[in-house]
Every structure is written in C-alpha cells, then in structure tokens.
Design an enzyme around this catalytic site. Structure first.
Site, PDB file in Angstrom:
ATOM      1  N   SER A 192       0.719  -1.156  -0.073  1.00 39.80           N
ATOM      2  CA  SER A 192      -0.108   0.211  -0.020  1.00 39.80           C
ATOM      3  C   SER A 192       0.717   1.150   0.104  1.00 39.80           C
ATOM      4  CB  SER A 192      -0.946   0.109   1.181  1.00 39.80           C
ATOM      5  OG  SER A 192      -0.249   0.134   2.414  1.00 39.80           O
ATOM      6  N   LYS A 217       1.010   3.973   6.823  1.00 39.24           N
ATOM      7  CA  LYS A 217      -0.044   5.087   6.077  1.00 39.24           C
ATOM      8  C   LYS A 217       0.634   6.444   6.125  1.00 39.24           C
ATOM      9  CE  LYS A 217      -3.088   2.412   4.521  1.00 39.24           C
ATOM     10  NZ  LYS A 217      -2.466   1.008   4.933  1.00 39.24           N
TER      11      LYS A 217
END
Length: 210
Positions: free
Chosen positions: A128, A166
């Site tokens: 990600s 993230k």
C-alpha cells in the site's frame, strides 16, 4: 470526532496494544518474586515482555528471521562496522576505488539511527506504500519518539488492533490514513475507531530491483 476523543486516540500509547489477534497466541508463566516485582513496576507489562523477547530473538539466542510486523528494538543490537569511502559515487564515468586504505570503518547503526533508544526495525508486508518507496518485504527503521509525523512522512499506526503504514493526514477536522498506492482507498478515522501513531519511518532498507 471531538477534541477530547482526538486527544485520547491520536498519537498516544495504549497500554497492552500489540499485534493483531488473528496471528497471536496467549502465554502464561510463573515468575520468581523478584522478577515479578520488576515486571509489575513496568508501566506497560505486555510491551516490556514483548521487547525483551524480541531483543533475545535478534541477538541470536534463537535462530529466527525477523518476523513480519514485529518491532525489534535497535538498542539491543550489536554494532555493525563496515568500510566507508568518503567519495561521491558517479552514475556516469566510474571512479576507481583502488586503495582500501582510503576507507574508514563506520558504525552502520549509528548512521541509520542517531537515537537508538527510540528506534525500532520492522519488516513490511503489503504494497500500500509502494509510491513512497516502501515495498513488501522491506525493512523499515521507525523512530517511536516522533508521533507527530508530517503529511509527507510515513507513519506506523496502530489502527483497531493492527499495525499499518500510511500517511497520517488531518483535513477539515477529520483524520485520514492515506496509502501511497492508487489501488488502495484512503481510510477515514471515525470516533468508533481506535487509532494511535506508533512512530515515524526514518529509513527504508530494501534490495535493488533486478
């Protein structure tokens, strides 16, 4: 999410927080009185025991590879000295390195983590954050003392009981966990979510693409 909920959730450290329950096991053991008193004196007993075991694993007492997602404290690692040439490496015409006497030994850990007491290493699983230069299988160094990352930095977050990498972004009073891969959607953090910033990525170690 009101300001009181934000203060409770963002950037804090939750007692007993750890790895996801889907891949963990519970252990019980008896300890001598002196050892039990020492453990009881720790503000976060679970985290303390986990750090001790991680340190023992990395120091070679157990022949194990670095486990995925398991933070290993740098403070328990042995120094690693490597020859260092104080030269700019040319991407055009080559520069000869024909004399080993021109090199000097440096401690690699001190270069990668100037604050070893607050630095941990973790192995990444997932893609990600590939556009941030972090791929699955990479080793990351995380500064746990930095729990207020910039939006451009990569944060290690504990989100609903799981570690995740993230960008942490706050927009219009809302918090978002933003991936660096268009295949993944940003995650809006709601008042019902349990979120804390565990640390900030300072270095990424990976093999060059072949």
């Amino acid at each position: 999410m009101d300001s009181q909920q934000q203060k409770k959730s963002w950037g804090g450290q939750r007692p007993g927080a750890g790895r996801p329950g889907t891949d963990s096991r519970t252990y019980t053991f008896r300890a001598p009185a002196v050892m039990a008193d020492f453990i009881d004196a720790q503000p976060e007993k679970t985290a303390f025991i986990r750090r001790c075991i991680s340190r023992a694993m990395y120091e070679g007492r157990y022949d194990e590879r670095l486990p995925l997602g398991c933070p290993v404290p740098v403070s328990g690692m042995k120094a690693v000295s490597l020859p260092f040439f104080d030269l700019k490496i040319a991407a055009g015409f080559p520069i000869p390195l024909d004399n080993d006497e021109r090199s000097q030994d440096i401690d690699l850990l001190s270069v990668l983590c100037p604050c070893p007491e607050s630095t941990y290493i973790m192995k990444v699983e997932g893609d990600s954050m590939i556009n941030a230069g972090i791929c699955s299988g990479d080793i990351i160094m995380v500064d746990k003392s930095n729990r207020n990352p910039l939006e451009s930095e990569v944060a290690v977050c504990e989100y609903n009981g799981e570690y995740t990498l993230k960008h942490f972004v706050k927009r219009d009073g809302c918090a978002w966990l933003v991936p660096a891969n268009p295949a993944y959607k940003p995650i809006q953090v709601s008042a019902a979510d349990d979120l804390s910033i565990w640390g900030t990525v300072t270095y990424v170690i990976h093999k060059p693409k072949g």
